[in-house]
Design a protein around this motif. Structure first.
Motif, PDB file in Angstrom:
ATOM      1  N   GLU A  37      -8.415   9.664   1.665  1.00  0.00           N
ATOM      2  CA  GLU A  37      -7.944   9.093   0.401  1.00  0.00           C
ATOM      3  C   GLU A  37      -7.738   7.580   0.457  1.00  0.00           C
ATOM      4  O   GLU A  37      -8.145   6.857  -0.437  1.00  0.00           O
ATOM      5  CB  GLU A  37      -6.629   9.763  -0.011  1.00  0.00           C
ATOM      6  N   VAL A  38      -7.087   7.104   1.510  1.00  0.00           N
ATOM      7  CA  VAL A  38      -6.658   5.702   1.521  1.00  0.00           C
ATOM      8  C   VAL A  38      -7.102   5.006   2.807  1.00  0.00           C
ATOM      9  O   VAL A  38      -7.495   5.663   3.772  1.00  0.00           O
ATOM     10  CB  VAL A  38      -5.118   5.587   1.387  1.00  0.00           C
ATOM     11  N   PHE A  46      -4.685   0.693   6.470  1.00  0.00           N
ATOM     12  CA  PHE A  46      -3.514  -0.118   6.118  1.00  0.00           C
ATOM     13  C   PHE A  46      -2.626   0.603   5.109  1.00  0.00           C
ATOM     14  O   PHE A  46      -1.404   0.642   5.236  1.00  0.00           O
ATOM     15  CB  PHE A  46      -3.949  -1.481   5.557  1.00  0.00           C
ATOM     16  N   GLN A  47      -3.272   1.184   4.095  1.00  0.00           N
ATOM     17  CA  GLN A  47      -2.495   1.859   3.049  1.00  0.00           C
ATOM     18  C   GLN A  47      -1.745   3.069   3.603  1.00  0.00           C
ATOM     19  O   GLN A  47      -0.591   3.316   3.231  1.00  0.00           O
ATOM     20  CB  GLN A  47      -3.416   2.271   1.907  1.00  0.00           C
ATOM     21  N   SER A  56       2.273   3.446   3.587  1.00  0.00           N
ATOM     22  CA  SER A  56       2.948   4.609   3.005  1.00  0.00           C
ATOM     23  C   SER A  56       3.879   5.262   4.013  1.00  0.00           C
ATOM     24  O   SER A  56       4.996   5.640   3.688  1.00  0.00           O
ATOM     25  CB  SER A  56       1.923   5.639   2.534  1.00  0.00           C
ATOM     26  N   THR A  77      -9.227  15.788  -1.968  1.00  0.00           N
ATOM     27  CA  THR A  77      -7.801  15.623  -1.673  1.00  0.00           C
ATOM     28  C   THR A  77      -7.499  16.164  -0.287  1.00  0.00           C
ATOM     29  O   THR A  77      -8.028  17.198   0.103  1.00  0.00           O
ATOM     30  CB  THR A  77      -6.930  16.380  -2.687  1.00  0.00           C
ATOM     31  N   ALA A 129      -3.835  11.242   5.350  1.00  0.00           N
ATOM     32  CA  ALA A 129      -4.573  10.853   4.146  1.00  0.00           C
ATOM     33  C   ALA A 129      -5.574   9.732   4.381  1.00  0.00           C
ATOM     34  O   ALA A 129      -6.379   9.419   3.514  1.00  0.00           O
ATOM     35  CB  ALA A 129      -3.583  10.428   3.057  1.00  0.00           C
TER      36      ALA A 129
END
Lengths: 560, 142
Positions: free
Chosen positions: A148-149, A152-153, A157, A215, A385
């Motif tokens: 998903e990301v 870094f993201q 999170s 997902t 993710a």
């Protein structure tokens, strides 16, 4: 999306607020007639029943609000929730008698796990540090990878869940309970915890599932169940996974929620008299209500923008916090050498006041694990993710998390508290009560006010944002575990209980909240570390393969 | 229920082999594949999910991915003309609502038969569809 829930829910909150107002109006009268606390007696009775609850029995001075409705809820919570769980989970195997210090099982477990992983992975926490930074910068990102990301993201999170009041209040509690020596063990536990985090997040990636819609679902419950099934231990895997999920739900009510509200409230109460527990006119529950409404707007109302802003602002707030701390440290530059001397002396010299060398170590490790969650397994949910084909690469990114959280941010708080001396009852007898009551955030607040008068306001903004973002992120962890256990249809029930705990965080005493939060979060390490140890050969093989390919240039930075 | 070829049959697909077997059963009950609707139901994402927070995924992109995945899986000639539908929310409710909106004559589905504690806690989607549907439901037990 179905966002209409927010209307009846807001109405419910208004009714709740009205009920609480009525009760509080009633109990103020009762308080005047009742005299000295009945609840305080109950509390004493409760702690007398609890030989294995190490701090609860010693550090509970008379609570000024013991005989209000808030005191009653607190006493009930302490007696019926905290004490029974503590008796089982913090069992010390009689070490209190034999060694003079209670050595809780989970602390030994966490430390042994972290040392084992660090040796098994050949100090990956040190040798992959530079590579971790390059991965996080996005040098190796490939948009077509599943997930998903970006790296870094995912890290940001996960950090928004780990960097919270544990870094501000938890560390001050550690110094208050264990003296400056606890800081040494906190940092050691942070460094070793980097490998625990590496191992669990690599596994989180290995055993995640990506559905046809793209997902991702992952986390300790997945690798415990599927990973151990691969090792022909399906029953053990299932038991550990369920145990983890149940405790993670508990952790999301405690450390990820009530503790955050409770400690940020103690800090804000220092500056805002209305929220002060000590003041007779204080109405701290208002803060709990506001937090519950703000969190409810996101987790039930589905307002994405608030959650996104809160989470994205965390790295910036970390930066501001560290700079502010550095400013205070520089302001006391002549005390810096002395502070380090104190930290080293305290770490190895038994000091009876702080429970001896072993006691200091236990406190440092407990607070480090509580803050960075290494070995606890929660962060694997967020890290799974990340967009990548290489599970090991996300594990390597994840090892930065305990470093940023503990080795950088916690150390800053610790240095500020040690250098300003606010923890020291002889130097500042007026703050001794904050130490006794585990009001760590309030203690940090005092330290912040020491150099520049408006710094406490910076801290107010920081604690509020840290608390809120941690709350939001942990609600996600808890929700994942809850729906893994009970299916997605019951998610609303989880969210309502979550918000109830958000409110309770403003009512229950710091010591009871701390105890409950510790119990839940640290106990997650029991199933998680066991599972990760059993799966460590798989991680090691994957790591060796990955590292060989990085060294040989087979895995090269993506061309920009 | 008259035993004649059906005009509109709904088959919920969760990408399991059993679900595709149910789809093949459905094809035997219709004159033409275009009378069959394959529906996949996605859960809503939590706004606290990292992918949603960072705007990396949203319901549109998920719908597109799921549609593509269904199309790819149903590329075989015998599935030509079949309607593909992706819904969001509670699978039981969505399938029943979609069947009602299409005036479906039959829903064909497979039951994986969750047992024990997980049946009690999570429940069965098949059971929910049977309870909520306005039309006959054919449950294929494995």
């Amino acid at each position: 999306m179905k966002r209409w829930y927010v209307i009846p829910w807001s109405a419910c909150m208004c009714v709740l607020a009205a009920v609480v107002l009525c009760i509080s109006a009633g109990t103020v009268d009762a308080q005047q007639t009742q005299g000295e606390g009945t609840a305080a007696t109950e509390k004493a009775a409760a702690s007398a029943d609890a030989p294995a609850a190490p701090q609860a029995e010693e550090t509970e001075p008379a609570n000024p609000q013991a005989d209000t409705w808030m005191g009653k809820i607190d006493a009930w919570f302490g007696k019926n929730v905290v004490t029974p769980i503590a008796t089982v989970l913090f069992y010390d195997f009689g070490t209190k008698e034999s060694l003079g210090t209670a050595l809780p099982f989970v602390v030994v477990w966490l430390l042994c796990g972290a040392i084992f992983f660090t040796i098994r992975m050949k100090f990956i926490n040190i040798r992959a540090f530079g590579h971790a930074i390059r991965l996080t910068k996005g040098d190796y990102d490939d948009k077509s990878d599943p997930g998903e990301v970006s790296h870094f993201q995912a890290l940001a999170s996960a950090l928004s869940a780990t960097v919270g009041l544990g870094n501000i209040a938890g560390v001050a509690i550690a110094v208050g309970q264990g003296g400056p020596g606890a800081v040494f063990w906190l940092i050691v536990a942070g460094l070793l915890g980097m490998t625990s985090k590496f191992a669990e997040c690599t596994l989180g990636q290995m055993y995640r599932t990506v559905d046809p819609a793209g997902t991702v679902s992952g986390g300790a419950m997945h690798y415990l169940k599927d990973g151990l099934a691969e090792l022909r231990m399906p029953r053990l895997g299932k038991v550990l996974a369920v145990m983890f999920a149940v405790l993670c739900v508990g952790g999301s009510f405690g450390g990820g929620n009530a503790f955050q509200v409770n400690q940020s409230l103690r800090a804000l109460g220092q500056k805002i008299p209305l929220l002060d527990h000590e003041s007779p006119d204080g109405m701290p529950w208002i803060y709990g209500l506001v937090m519950a409404i703000l969190a409810g707007m996101v987790i039930i109302g589905g307002i994405r923008r608030i959650a996104a802003t809160a989470e994205k602002i965390v790295p910036l707030m970390c930066g501001i916090y560290v700079i502010t701390c550095l400013f205070i440290i520089i302001g006391h530059w002549d005390h810096v050498a002395g502070a380090f001397a104190e930290i080293f002396r305290g770490a190895f010299t038994p000091d009876a006041a702080y429970g001896g060398a072993l006691g200091v170590m236990v406190i440092g490790i407990k607070r480090a694990a509580f803050s960075n969650e290494a070995g606890v397994g929660s962060a694997a949910i967020a890290h799974s993710a990340a967009k990548t084909n290489e599970p090991v690469s996300e594990g390597i990114v994840a090892l930065l998390e305990p470093f940023i959280d503990t080795v950088v941010v916690c150390t800053m708080t610790a240095l500020v508290v040690v250098i300003t001396g606010v923890y020291d009852a002889q130097q500042f007898p007026e703050y001794a009560v904050l130490v006794e009551r585990n009001n760590g955030a309030a203690l940090t607040m005092k330290a912040f006010g020491d150099v520049i008068s408006w710094f406490p306001w910076v801290l107010c903004a920081t604690v509020f944002l840290f608390a809120y973002s941690t709350l939001i992120s942990w609600s996600y962890y808890g929700e994942r575990c809850w729906t893994w256990l009970f299916g997605p249809r019951s998610s609303l029930a989880y969210k309502l209980v979550f918000l109830t705990f958000t409110f309770l965080g403003s009512v229950i005493t710091a010591t009871n909240i701390l105890e409950f939060s510790d119990l839940m979060i640290l106990s997650m390490a029991v199933p998680n570390v066991l599972g990760v140890v059993l799966l460590s050969s798989k991680v090691r093989r994957a790591l060796d393969d990955y590292w060989r390919r990085v060294q040989s240039g087979e895995i090269a930075p993506a061309k920009k | 229920m008259p035993w004649l070829p059906k005009k509109s049959v709904i088959v919920p697909i969760d990408f399991s082999d059993d679900a595709f077997a149910a789809l093949d059963t459905a094809l035997e009950l219709v004159a033409d594949a275009s009378h069959v609707h394959a529906i996949h139901v996605l859960p809503y994402m939590e706004v606290t999910d990292p992918g949603v927070i960072w705007e990396a995924i949203d319901d549109d992109s998920r719908r597109k991915h799921a549609e593509d995945a269904l199309r790819e899986r149903l590329a075989d000639a015998k599935y030509q003309g079949l309607t593909i539908q992706v819904g969001f929310g509670d699978p039981g409710r969505e399938v029943a609502d979609y069947a009602a909106s299409q005036k479906a004559e039959l829903i064909v589905l497979s039951s994986h038969g969750r047992t024990g504690l997980s049946r009690l806690l999570i429940g069965s989607v098949a059971e929910r569809i049977v309870r909520l549907a306005h039309c006959p439901v054919l449950v294929i037990r494995k």
